[in-house]
Structures are given as structure tokens and as C-alpha cells.
Design a protein around this motif. Structure first.
Motif, short mmCIF file in Angstrom:
data_model
loop_
_atom_site.label_atom_id
_atom_site.label_comp_id
_atom_site.label_asym_id
_atom_site.label_seq_id
_atom_site.Cartn_x
_atom_site.Cartn_y
_atom_site.Cartn_z
N SER A 6 5.28 -0.87 -11.64
CA SER A 6 5.47 -2.33 -11.51
C SER A 6 6.33 -2.84 -12.65
O SER A 6 6.17 -2.44 -13.82
N VAL A 7 7.25 -3.73 -12.31
CA VAL A 7 8.19 -4.29 -13.29
C VAL A 7 8.25 -5.81 -13.10
O VAL A 7 8.30 -6.31 -11.98
N GLU A 8 8.24 -6.54 -14.23
CA GLU A 8 8.38 -8.00 -14.18
C GLU A 8 9.72 -8.38 -14.80
O GLU A 8 10.02 -7.95 -15.93
N LEU A 9 10.51 -9.15 -14.08
CA LEU A 9 11.77 -9.67 -14.63
C LEU A 9 11.63 -11.19 -14.63
O LEU A 9 11.59 -11.82 -13.55
N ASN A 10 11.48 -11.79 -15.80
CA ASN A 10 11.17 -13.22 -15.90
C ASN A 10 11.83 -13.81 -17.13
O ASN A 10 12.09 -13.09 -18.11
N LEU A 11 12.06 -15.13 -17.10
CA LEU A 11 12.73 -15.75 -18.26
C LEU A 11 11.91 -15.54 -19.52
O LEU A 11 12.42 -15.23 -20.59
N GLN A 12 10.58 -15.70 -19.36
CA GLN A 12 9.70 -15.39 -20.48
C GLN A 12 8.48 -14.69 -19.91
O GLN A 12 8.23 -14.76 -18.71
N PRO A 13 7.72 -13.99 -20.75
CA PRO A 13 6.59 -13.23 -20.21
C PRO A 13 5.64 -14.16 -19.44
O PRO A 13 5.29 -15.23 -19.92
N SER A 14 5.28 -13.76 -18.21
CA SER A 14 4.31 -14.57 -17.46
C SER A 14 2.91 -14.27 -17.99
O SER A 14 2.71 -13.33 -18.77
N ASP A 15 1.94 -15.05 -17.56
CA ASP A 15 0.55 -14.79 -17.99
C ASP A 15 0.11 -13.39 -17.59
O ASP A 15 -0.82 -12.84 -18.14
N GLN A 16 0.79 -12.83 -16.58
CA GLN A 16 0.37 -11.53 -16.04
C GLN A 16 1.15 -10.37 -16.62
O GLN A 16 0.95 -9.23 -16.20
N ALA A 23 -0.30 -3.29 -5.99
CA ALA A 23 0.74 -2.25 -6.13
C ALA A 23 0.24 -1.14 -7.06
O ALA A 23 0.37 0.05 -6.76
N ALA A 24 -0.39 -1.55 -8.15
CA ALA A 24 -0.92 -0.56 -9.11
C ALA A 24 -1.98 0.30 -8.44
O ALA A 24 -2.01 1.53 -8.59
N SER A 65 0.83 -1.22 0.00
CA SER A 65 0.00 0.00 0.00
C SER A 65 0.86 1.26 0.00
O SER A 65 0.39 2.34 -0.36
N ARG A 66 2.14 1.12 0.40
CA ARG A 66 3.02 2.29 0.50
C ARG A 66 4.10 2.29 -0.58
O ARG A 66 4.91 3.21 -0.65
N ALA A 67 4.09 1.26 -1.43
CA ALA A 67 5.23 1.07 -2.35
C ALA A 67 5.26 2.14 -3.44
O ALA A 67 4.22 2.58 -3.95
N ASP A 68 6.50 2.53 -3.81
CA ASP A 68 6.71 3.36 -5.01
C ASP A 68 7.01 2.47 -6.21
O ASP A 68 6.76 2.82 -7.36
#
Ligand code: APR
Length: 240
Positions: A200-210, A193-194, A169-172
Motif C-alpha cells: 500500500s502506498v499513499e501519495l498526498n500533499l501532506q501525511p493523512s491521519d492514516q 488491501a493489507a 481482495s485480489r490486489a497486489d
């Protein structure tokens, strides 16, 4: 921004893949070798405790193999914590101790920990580095207490959700690393978070469903993407 950026990181099995630990849903993953309902539910433990003990004893033993060590991604998150202090929180779905061995301290294991046993009578957790089973005496309630893996099984409540929800709730900035985003409540963190206005950033081997829910999504092995991303943040914030 008149305070240090508040960052919440969520990690999944993918961050430990390059350290030699299996993920769950990739090829040859853990759920290809075992059914969740046979080894990761309270009902499974009641029906066939020996199989459940064996499943987690094997994973605990594998975690302690000499070649299983933190990788550059784990170390980069420890560096980010050192830079941000209490503005940083690492929430992991993983039950390994690689974040701690890399130097992270502000870690929430929302799905429990392999190197721990829980007393079924008192609910107390005991650090445990070796195998155990139904006959292993419990340190707190012996001889009556029975030990179970200190893991949050499907159908059970994840740990420290209040602390996680408050941090979100407090995240930047919210960063999800190495998770397929298929298991709630962790899969809901990007939306939370949104809703709080965090990037918001996703770091993944391949794009997740989200991945479409993230402001930014980078693909590649965590040992490459995470150190580079952390370095970029520290430069952007002029924090050494
Ligand atoms: N670098 C980055 N990401 C990777 C790497 C890597 N080297 N290798 C695999 N991945 C990604 C995969 O693309 C996948 O999206 O990591 C993700 C792993 O997904 P899962 O196997 O589903 O693991 P996870 O998301 O952690 O599962 C969540 O499900 O079964 C439950 O309790 C269990 O905590 C677990 C939860």
C-alpha cells in the motif's frame, strides 16, 4: 508474478485540487462554506431542497469552467490503466469527470457523479450537464418524477462496493491519492488491501491521519508525485 500486477487506486478531492476544484477539508474547503448536514444528507434534501440543488448546481457549473481540466496526475492514472488493462481499477470518491476526461475508463464513482441526475421515483440516473431543481421534469417519469443530485450523501450506501471489495481482495498494490482518509468505507480500503497481502502506498500533499497504515507514504502535489510514481512502476514492471 505470472500475471500483470493487479492495482487498485483510490482517489480523493486532492487529485483534482490542482485542476481548480475545491477539496472538502483543506483551508477554504467546501465544508468551511457549508455544513454537511445542510447540503449532503437525505434529511437536508427533504428539509431544504433548494439549498441542496443550488450547492450541486454551483459545483456542476464550476466543473464546466474552461480552466477546469484534468492535470498530470489524472493523465498518469489513465496511462497506468492503458498499461494494465483489466488488472487495473480506479475507485474515486470524487464526483467530477476529470478522470474520464483524462482518458480513464475503468472508473468506479463510489460517491456518485455531478454530471448526472437521479429520478427519485425510478432511481434511474440521467446524464445531466446543466442546473436542475424540483420543477425540472424528469425524463423517465415526467410529470410525476422528481430529480435529485446523483450523489451518495452521508448515511447512504456507496456505489459498487461488491466490485471494489473483490478488487481489493485480489490486489497486489493499493495506491491512495489525495484523500484525507476520514470517510468510511473508503478509509477502510488500506486495511482491506493489507489483509489481502497487497503493498500500500499513499501519495498526498501532506501525511493523512492514516499514513502510518501504508507501507509507503510520499508527500507532494499529485501532479508531481503521481506521474513519477507511475513511471517508476512501469519501469519496474518493464511495461512501456
Ligand atoms: N495533491 C495531493 N494531495 C492534495 C492536494 C494536491 N495538490 N491538495 C490537497 N491534497 C490532499 C489534502 O492534504 C487532503 O488530505 O487531499 C486530501 C483532501 O481531503 P478531503 O478534503 O477530506 O477530501 P476527500 O478525502 O476526498 O473526502 C472524502 O468526504 O465529504 C466527503 O464525499 C466527500 O468524497 C468526499 C469524502
Amino acid at each position: 508474478m505470472n500475471h500483470k500486477p493487479r492495482v487498485v487506486v483510490l482517489t480523493g478531492a486532492g487529485i483534482s485540487a490542482e485542476s481548480g476544484l475545491k477539496t472538502f477539508r483543506d483551508n477554504d474547503g467546501l465544508w468551511e462554506q457549508h455544513r454537511v448536514e445542510d447540503v449532503a444528507t437525505p434529511e437536508a434534501f427533504a428539509a431544504n431542497p433548494d439549498l441542496v440543488y443550488r450547492f450541486y448546481n454551483q459545483r456542476r457549473e464550476q466543473l464546466q469552467m474552461p480552466e477546469v481540466v484534468p492535470n498530470a496526475a489524472h493523465r498518469a492514472l489513465a496511462r497506468l490503466e492503458r498499461a494494465l488493462g483489466d488488472s487495473f481499477l480506479l475507485v474515486t470518491q470524487n464526483v467530477d469527470d476529470l478522470h474520464e476526461r483524462a482518458g480513464s475508463n475503468r472508473v468506479v464513482h463510489m460517491h456518485g457523479r455531478l454530471l448526472s441526475a437521479r429520478c427519485c421515483t425510478s432511481g434511474l440516473s440521467h446524464t445531466w450537464n446543466s442546473g436542475f431543481d424540483a420543477l425540472t421534469p424528469c425524463p423517465c417519469c415526467s410529470p410525476s418524477g422528481q430529480l435529485r443530485p446523483d450523489i451518495v450523501w452521508f448515511g447512504e450506501m456507496p456505489l459498487q462496493m461488491d466490485r471494489i471489495i473483490l478488487a481489493l481482495s485480489r490486489a497486489d498494490l493499493f495506491i491512495a491519492i489525495g484523500t484525507s482518509g476520514q470517510v468510511y468505507p473508503a478509509a477502510g480500503f488500506v486495511q482491506m488491501a493489507a489483509d489481502s497481502g497487497a503493498r500500500s502506498v499513499e501519495l498526498n500533499l501532506q501525511p493523512s491521519d492514516q499514513c502510518g497504515m501504508f507501507d509507503e507514504s510520499q508527500q507532494g502535489p499529485a501532479s508531481a508525485t503521481v506521474p513519477a510514481f507511475v513511471e517508476g512502476l512501469l519501469q519496474q514492471w518493464s511495461i512501456s
